[in-house]
Structure formats: C-alpha cells, structure tokens
Design an enzyme around this catalytic site. Structure first.
Site, PDB file in Angstrom:
ATOM      1  N   TYR A  11       5.408  10.647   2.194  1.00 53.29           N
ATOM      2  CA  TYR A  11       4.603  10.025   3.239  1.00 53.29           C
ATOM      3  C   TYR A  11       5.314   8.819   3.849  1.00 53.29           C
ATOM      4  O   TYR A  11       5.288   8.602   5.067  1.00 53.29           O
ATOM      5  CB  TYR A  11       3.235   9.601   2.680  1.00 53.29           C
ATOM      6  CG  TYR A  11       2.192   9.369   3.755  1.00 53.29           C
ATOM      7  CD1 TYR A  11       1.330  10.375   4.138  1.00 53.29           C
ATOM      8  CD2 TYR A  11       2.084   8.132   4.401  1.00 53.29           C
ATOM      9  CE1 TYR A  11       0.377  10.183   5.135  1.00 53.29           C
ATOM     10  CE2 TYR A  11       1.145   7.919   5.392  1.00 53.29           C
ATOM     11  CZ  TYR A  11       0.300   8.946   5.747  1.00 53.29           C
ATOM     12  OH  TYR A  11      -0.632   8.750   6.738  1.00 53.29           O
ATOM     13  N   LYS A  33       4.251  12.961  10.527  1.00 54.94           N
ATOM     14  CA  LYS A  33       5.708  12.910  10.599  1.00 54.94           C
ATOM     15  C   LYS A  33       6.293  13.067  12.010  1.00 54.94           C
ATOM     16  O   LYS A  33       7.466  12.761  12.224  1.00 54.94           O
ATOM     17  CB  LYS A  33       6.302  14.037   9.729  1.00 54.94           C
ATOM     18  CG  LYS A  33       6.238  13.755   8.253  1.00 54.94           C
ATOM     19  CD  LYS A  33       7.333  12.812   7.842  1.00 54.94           C
ATOM     20  CE  LYS A  33       7.103  12.225   6.483  1.00 54.94           C
ATOM     21  NZ  LYS A  33       6.274  10.999   6.482  1.00 54.94           N
ATOM     22  N   HIS A  35      -0.012  -0.793   6.129  1.00 63.30           N
ATOM     23  CA  HIS A  35      -0.825  -0.074   5.148  1.00 63.30           C
ATOM     24  C   HIS A  35      -0.008   0.219   3.901  1.00 63.30           C
ATOM     25  O   HIS A  35       1.066   0.802   3.979  1.00 63.30           O
ATOM     26  CB  HIS A  35      -1.373   1.235   5.737  1.00 63.30           C
ATOM     27  CG  HIS A  35      -2.583   1.019   6.596  1.00 63.30           C
ATOM     28  ND1 HIS A  35      -3.534   1.982   6.809  1.00 63.30           N
ATOM     29  CD2 HIS A  35      -3.000  -0.073   7.278  1.00 63.30           C
ATOM     30  CE1 HIS A  35      -4.483   1.495   7.594  1.00 63.30           C
ATOM     31  NE2 HIS A  35      -4.186   0.262   7.906  1.00 63.30           N
ATOM     32  N   TYR A  63      -7.802  10.877   3.608  1.00 62.66           N
ATOM     33  CA  TYR A  63      -7.534  12.306   3.764  1.00 62.66           C
ATOM     34  C   TYR A  63      -8.492  13.041   2.825  1.00 62.66           C
ATOM     35  O   TYR A  63      -8.392  12.895   1.609  1.00 62.66           O
ATOM     36  CB  TYR A  63      -6.088  12.642   3.376  1.00 62.66           C
ATOM     37  CG  TYR A  63      -5.047  12.162   4.370  1.00 62.66           C
ATOM     38  CD1 TYR A  63      -4.625  10.833   4.390  1.00 62.66           C
ATOM     39  CD2 TYR A  63      -4.467  13.055   5.274  1.00 62.66           C
ATOM     40  CE1 TYR A  63      -3.657  10.407   5.300  1.00 62.66           C
ATOM     41  CE2 TYR A  63      -3.498  12.633   6.179  1.00 62.66           C
ATOM     42  CZ  TYR A  63      -3.101  11.312   6.187  1.00 62.66           C
ATOM     43  OH  TYR A  63      -2.143  10.886   7.084  1.00 62.66           O
ATOM     44  N   PRO A 107       0.118  17.898  11.866  1.00 65.97           N
ATOM     45  CA  PRO A 107      -0.019  16.445  11.826  1.00 65.97           C
ATOM     46  C   PRO A 107      -0.406  15.856  10.463  1.00 65.97           C
ATOM     47  O   PRO A 107      -0.405  14.638  10.303  1.00 65.97           O
ATOM     48  CB  PRO A 107      -1.124  16.171  12.855  1.00 65.97           C
ATOM     49  CG  PRO A 107      -1.895  17.442  12.952  1.00 65.97           C
ATOM     50  CD  PRO A 107      -0.930  18.544  12.692  1.00 65.97           C
TER      51      PRO A 107
HETATM   52  C1  PHB Z   1      -3.757   9.386  13.637  1.00 72.24           C
HETATM   53  O1  PHB Z   1      -4.139   8.219  13.432  1.00 72.24           O
HETATM   54  O2  PHB Z   1      -3.846   9.897  14.755  1.00 72.24           O
HETATM   55  C2  PHB Z   1      -3.192  10.172  12.525  1.00 72.24           C
HETATM   56  C3  PHB Z   1      -2.970   9.564  11.302  1.00 72.24           C
HETATM   57  C4  PHB Z   1      -2.461  10.308  10.241  1.00 72.24           C
HETATM   58  C5  PHB Z   1      -2.168  11.648  10.407  1.00 72.24           C
HETATM   59  C6  PHB Z   1      -2.374  12.249  11.639  1.00 72.24           C
HETATM   60  C7  PHB Z   1      -2.896  11.518  12.706  1.00 72.24           C
HETATM   61  O3  PHB Z   1      -1.692  12.362   9.361  1.00 72.24           O
END
Ligand code: PHB
Length: 391
Positions: free
Chosen positions: A385, A297, A72, A201, A293
C-alpha cells in the site's frame, strides 16, 4: 512547431513530466484535448505514496500539498463486524501516505507550468503520433480548428486508456494483458466530515465499501455495484443506507450523512500494454496500464513512469548513453506488474464476486483473519500500500 519532448495529455503524468523536464532544463510542449476546467476537475483517486509526495516536493510542486494534504499512518480493514487497523510506519520502517486529491495535484502543476514552463495547449487534440520508429517523431494535432504538427525528438503518450499514442504501436510488437471484473464502484462526494480519521476498506457479504476523504469537511465514499450500473439508479438515501449496512461494526460506530454533491460509476479493469516504448515513442500512466482502484495505485504508477523517463533522458543528455532510455519499458514494467499484483490481490480480498460459492466466501474471510493475526501477512499489505520503489 518543434520541441525536444512532445507530451500528449495533461493529466498528472503529462503535467509532472513537463515539470520534471523543465527543472532539468529540457524543453517540452504539452497537448491536452480538453479545456483547463475539465483537466482541473477530473475526479480520480487521492492517495499519494510517500515516494510520490517526495517527487512532487522535489519538483517544487509540494507547497499546497504539504499545507493541506493529510498524512495518514494507516488504514482500517472491516469484515464480519470487526475492525482491524494496519499501522504503516510500524510495519514498514516509517512509511506513510498522503491524502491529497488528484484534482489538486493537477491544479498545482498546471499553475506552475503556465507560470514557468513551456507551452501547455488546452483544447489541442492529438490526432496521431507518426514516424515513432525514426529519430524525428511527430504529433499531428488540431488546435482552435486548425491542424498543425509538433516535431519532436521524443514523444511521450500520457493520454490515458483511450488515447491515440498507443495506437501508434504496430500490432506485431504489442501484447496486451487484461482482466475485467463483473463489478464497478459507485463513488460519491459528500459535504460531511469523514466519519473516521483514516480510510476504511470494508468487506461485506453485500459487497465492498470504502470510506475515504478529500478534506476535513468533504467525504469520498464508494460502493461495489454490478458492472453496468447507472449512477442515476441510486437515490441519495439508498446510497447512505447501503453504506451504513456495509460499513457497520459491532461497536456502535456511526456513519454521518450529508449532501451528496457528485455521483458516478467507475468500471474496474486490469490492463497492461507491453512494451511501453516503441522507437522514440514512450507510454506513461493510464496510456500503458490500468489497475483496479482498490490498491490506490493508478496515480502513483504514472508518477513512477515519468520519473523514470525524465531520469533516462537527463542521463542521455549528460552522458550520451541511451542505456536508461533503452531500459525504460523493462524498468517501468517491473514496478507496474508489482502494482497489478497488489491491486488484484486487494480487489480479490475485499470484493465478494457475484456467484461466489460459500467456500470462496469463507476463504475471503480467512485471508482477512490472517492479515489481522499475522504480522508477516499484515506487513505484506502495508508494504504494497505504501509503495514500490521508483528505482
Ligand atoms: C479515493 O479517495 O478516491 C480513493 C482512496 C483509496 C482507494 C481508491 C480511491 O483505494
């Protein structure tokens, strides 16, 4: 039983450490309290920083990741009905991330360890780490109903937030830094192709939402919910309706629905246990630190810890110098605190706090506008990130 490095816990930290040590020619024994199926199916995040993917490859554990993981090059931020893409390679000099679930990382590492590595005992529950401050630390454990002792030169506690390793640190040398949040995430797995090709997000007045994925045919989605929410309170259609509202854009983007195969609530906390070393006992991964989450990280931090330990022990064997082992805690904590900062910032940026004032709501939107408008602000997010260096 006797070994050089006793590893408590077969999550990604313990398994990768065993692999790194095996590659370096150092023997270890891994004790895992749960059975193999449980260890291979613990649902966690799925974003690998480039540095993490490189470490897995170098350890000989990257073959399936390279075949089935998804590279990605960005994420999308959504707010006020708008979408803004953050282009990682353009902002970071070429860095990207890989979507490859933690469950798959664990399956790959377990298969390697059982085929080529030292002992990996499932259903072997560590009861206590003893004599950590001497040069003969031991792990007392129970396996198949029988108590036993693992004598070690070093013990690494990779046994998570509720593990026993950290309880061997005397209170007088320990400091814990913690923040809790008045919300959690309701997460679902659904058998439907992801409705966007990158992670989304979304900040919405009703709460945060995240669109992620596990594969081209499996979506992973999250909703911010009040702390203490029981996943069973949420009917499947209500989850999709709420995701629809929070992910909605002004340009007619559509969320595809599908059968929900798993549903659970994750609590959110920030937590750091200092120091990460006491004598010959070292903590790695969630045993030492938890991040919310939102920054993706957790797994990456665990990888950084065990890379640091494996390097330090190899250095000691090769040169006789314990300088890197002595620096373990300080070296890890510098990276850990950068990840704590980033994860807190991402959480604050995207989650409306219950009871937030209208002023705070406008500030949150202004911060998102700033990221969308300023290359400097956007670069800061992209650098955080895609990851902080393991060196
Ligand atoms: C996930 O795919 O579980 C996931 C992805 C990004 C995040 C948290 C969880 O920031």
């Amino acid at each position: 039983m006797r070994t050089t490095v006793g590893i408590v816990g077969a999550g990604p930290a313990g398994l990768l450490l065993a692999r790194l040590l095996h590659v370096a020619g150092i023997d270890s024994v891994v004790l895992e309290s749960r059975d193999r199926a449980y260890a291979e199916n613990r649902q966690r995040a799925g974003i690998l920083e480039q540095g993490t993917a490189d470490v897995l490859r170098a350890a000989g554990a990257g073959e399936r990741m390279d075949r089935t993981g998804l590279r990605h090059d960005g994420i999308e931020l959504r707010f006020a009905g708008r979408r803004h893409r953050v282009d990682f390679p353009a902002l970071t000099g070429g860095r990207s991330v890989t979507v490859y679930a933690q469950t798959e990382v664990c399956k790959d590492l377990i298969a390697l360890q059982l085929a080529q590595g030292g002992p990996l005992l499932f259903e072997a529950e560590a009861l206590a780490v003893e004599d950590a401050a001497t040069d003969r630390p031991r792990v007392r454990f129970r396996h198949e109903g029988v108590e036993d002792v693992l004598e070690c030169d070093y013990v690494v506690g990779c046994d998570g937030f509720r593990g026993v390793a950290r309880t061997a640190f005397p209170a007088a040398v320990t400091r814990v830094f913690e923040r809790t949040y008045p919300f959690g995430w309701l997460g679902i797995l659904a058998d439907v192709p992801p409705s966007h090709d990158e992670l989304v997000y979304a900040r919405h007045a009703r709460g945060f939402a995240l669109l992620s994925m596990r594969s081209p045919s499996v979506s992973r989605l999250y909703l911010q919910v009040p702390q203490g929410t029981d996943a069973r309170e949420w009917a499947d259609e209500a989850i999709w309706d709420e995701l629809d509202r929070r992910l909605a854009t002004d340009d007619g983007w559509k969320l595809e629905r599908g059968p929900i195969t798993q549903k659970s609530v994750t609590a959110m906390r920030s937590h750091v246990h200092e120091p990460m070393r006491h004598g010959r006992l070292f903590l790695a991964g969630d045993a030492a630190h938890i991040v919310p989450p939102t920054g993706a990280k957790g797994l990456n931090l665990a990888v950084g810890d065990v890379v640091t330990f494996a390097r330090a022990l190899t250095h000691q064997r090769d040169t006789g110098s314990s300088a890197l082992l002595d620096a373990y805690s300080a070296t890890c904590l510098r990276r850990v605190w950068q990840a704590e900062r980033f994860s807190c910032d991402m959480t604050a940026l995207l989650h409306p706090a219950p009871g937030a004032t209208p002023f705070e709501e406008r500030l949150q939107l202004a911060r998102l506008e700033r990221i969308a408008a300023s290359r400097a602000a956007e670069t800061d997010l992209a650098e955080g990130y895609t990851g902080f260096s393991f060196d």
